[in-house]
Design a protein around this motif. Sequence first.
Motif, PDB file in Angstrom:
ATOM      1  N   GLU A 659       9.669 -15.215 -43.653  1.00 35.41           N
ATOM      2  CA  GLU A 659      10.787 -15.786 -42.889  1.00 35.41           C
ATOM      3  C   GLU A 659      11.617 -16.736 -43.743  1.00 35.41           C
ATOM      4  OE1 GLU A 659       8.927 -18.808 -39.917  1.00 35.41           O
ATOM      5  OE2 GLU A 659       7.338 -17.452 -40.545  1.00 35.41           O
ATOM      6  N   ILE A 677      15.886 -17.574 -48.445  1.00 45.38           N
ATOM      7  CA  ILE A 677      16.737 -16.920 -47.447  1.00 45.38           C
ATOM      8  C   ILE A 677      18.090 -17.632 -47.336  1.00 45.38           C
ATOM      9  CG2 ILE A 677      15.923 -18.176 -45.395  1.00 45.38           C
ATOM     10  CD1 ILE A 677      15.805 -15.346 -44.011  1.00 45.38           C
ATOM     11  N   TYR A 685      20.234 -13.446 -41.942  1.00 42.87           N
ATOM     12  CA  TYR A 685      19.097 -12.525 -42.044  1.00 42.87           C
ATOM     13  C   TYR A 685      17.934 -12.959 -41.153  1.00 42.87           C
ATOM     14  CZ  TYR A 685      21.327 -10.021 -45.823  1.00 42.87           C
ATOM     15  OH  TYR A 685      22.200  -9.246 -46.561  1.00 42.87           O
ATOM     16  N   GLU A 686      17.322 -11.952 -40.506  1.00 45.55           N
ATOM     17  CA  GLU A 686      16.165 -12.201 -39.654  1.00 45.55           C
ATOM     18  C   GLU A 686      14.964 -11.442 -40.191  1.00 45.55           C
ATOM     19  OE1 GLU A 686      18.090 -10.895 -36.065  1.00 45.55           O
ATOM     20  OE2 GLU A 686      18.295 -12.949 -35.322  1.00 45.55           O
ATOM     21  N   PHE A 687      13.788 -12.021 -39.993  1.00 45.35           N
ATOM     22  CA  PHE A 687      12.550 -11.458 -40.539  1.00 45.35           C
ATOM     23  C   PHE A 687      11.937 -10.466 -39.555  1.00 45.35           C
ATOM     24  CE2 PHE A 687       7.811 -12.395 -41.263  1.00 45.35           C
ATOM     25  CZ  PHE A 687       7.698 -11.423 -42.252  1.00 45.35           C
ATOM     26  N   LEU A 694      13.739  -8.079 -44.269  1.00 42.19           N
ATOM     27  CA  LEU A 694      14.755  -8.964 -43.707  1.00 42.19           C
ATOM     28  C   LEU A 694      15.940  -8.080 -43.339  1.00 42.19           C
ATOM     29  CD1 LEU A 694      14.844 -12.007 -46.188  1.00 42.19           C
ATOM     30  CD2 LEU A 694      13.749 -11.934 -43.962  1.00 42.19           C
TER      31      LEU A 694
END
Length: 728
Positions: A659, A677, A685-687, A694
Amino acid sequence: MTKNRNKSGKKKDQGKDVKSTKPKAARMRKEAMLKAILSLFHSSPKEPFNYKQVSKIIGVENAVQKLQVSDILFDLCADDVITEIDRGRYRLNSLGTVAIGTFMRRSNGKNSFIPEDGGSPVFVAERNSLHAMAGDKVKVQLLAKRRGAEPEAEVLEVLERKEKVYVGKLQVARGFAFLVTEDKTLANDIFIPKEKLNGGKNGDKAIVRIVEWPDEAKNPLGEVVDILGTAGQNNAEMHAILAEFGLPYKYPASVEKAADKIPEVIPPEEIAKREDFRDVLTFTIDPKDAKDFDDALSYRLLENGNIEVGVHIADVTHYVTPGSIIDREAESRATSVYLVDRTIPMLPERLCNQICSLRPDEEKLCFSTILELDKEAEVVHSRICRTVIKSDRRYTYEDAQQVIETGEGENKEAILALDALAKKIRARRFKQGAINFERYEVKFEIDETGKPLSVYFKESKEANKLIEEFMLLANRTVAEFVGKVKKGQAKKTFVYRIHELPDPEKMENFASFIRRFGYRLKTDGTKSEVSKGINSLLDTVQGKPEENLIETVAIRAMQKAKYSTDNVGHYGLAFDFYTHFTSPIRRYPDMMVHRLLERYLVGGRSVIKSKYEDVCEHCSTMEQTAANAERASIKYKQVEFMSDKLGRIYDGVISGVTEWGIYVELNENKCEGLVPIRDLDDDYYEFDEKNYCLIGRRKKRQYRLGDAITIKVAQANLERKQLDFMMV
């Protein structure tokens, strides 16, 4: 008689309100109300109460507040703090809202409580931590939680402090000092009064013990236990890594003194008790920088055409008696630790490098497995015995490899015959379902100051595999000797090296991960079918860019091997019985195995299982701790190696996705760094944990585990042992 209710819910009786005779109580806040209710239930854990009784006891008389009491009781019941025994009547939940367990502190504030009965971790906010430290045994109050929120706990009491020290750099000002630490369990620097500095100076690497943490103080108070040297110096940094993991970085003088008293000369009466292998061809094969030779092979061609192979192991337990000062130190350490530039031995150097080391042209005492093998490398007969040997030659792996490759050299007949047998044993092992993890090791060429000059990769060749196969065979033979019992006989307690079956869910995740690379893996079927599928996959990926990554993820899908008195077999080796017998100089379980063998060979009774299981658990834990320290030393050297390469561009592969960013392993030297990130600024960006990636919210760009990527070296932080990369 007619009864009705007014809007507030009060009864009217014959047209009049029923009024309390008590003076009007002050309005109670909800937080105070909750505390009072919890206190009531805890003070009378077996008593049931309804909301009216609770209200009366805690002094709530206002109608609105009584409704609040009712709501709180409903919430506490929903959270299992109290239980509804019949309609509207509640009692403290017998499962208990006070629990005992271990406190885990995190520098990011995400502290947690781990119940000793093995329940799920519970979040503990810093304000509720009572300044408990990582590893402390604590008593907590499980708090009523808001619906939908994570459960929380509050530390009521620290029952047992875990002795822990912190490693960092001293910042010394005029009247005081701080230890600045990168420890992941502590968010605050440690305040050190001037008189507790123990001679430490600004910029020194030091070990500090926390003495107290006053309730109102932001920082804990500490004292310097030891000064490791100036930060950045190789010795200081390597000792700091050991200290961070709670591993010893120096040997107690009292233990070395005891070792110095052990005589090196073997008495004739001891030799007379043993099988004499001094005239049988015997040699060691070890890494070129090894000093402790704890195994040797002997070779003898028998009249029936079979080959007798002796696997001779240093007889450490002849010299180290149970409960002695040397034994207690060895048990505590449990293993030697191998950092990039040094070995921290389990035993004093006089024992591991001199008396017990199977050096050439010296008579040595051994514990041996003597194996008679036919031309197909099947064991026709085996025995375990105490021996005396005299090694004829010390080979490095490179020396032995040259004999195997050229067919020329001293003792070539023996080496070539052993190599041929080892290859047959190995092929049979894989046919039976052993898994072939052949990972290379990252090694550094370093100068005399410890500075890394270059990186190279250590690969396992035939000479390494020759030794490996005979050590595996000896370990298996010993485990079968004790573990395989005839019908009607009782099993004896023994120390096994076990490896459990892979977790099915992890295997499924692994199978879905490799599909992106175009590979398939069958995750159901027999043990042998699954392991053969893994071997086939590992063969297929050899030499491909994703080889190292797929091997790494495959290993993560496996369970960790460990020591246990409960034998469940060794999945990775496809052995029903396996132990560690071949390295008593560097592993304490092997010493335990030698002692148990000695006892059982003469018909001794079984030992107490629980005592040995406790030591097995300790050894497994210490093995993992040593491996973590070894990895930290490699990480430090990687960062040091890359610190003069800032701004350079490298190709790599995404080796980890989290994350907080993506980890990239460089193709050229296998050094690993992080692209934070926050630096991926072309999107939000999302994990995606399940798919190891990502994903950009707007453009849907993905960064996946295994993707090829080009980066620039942005920063090398030796304190944090971290390389920062940026995208090119």
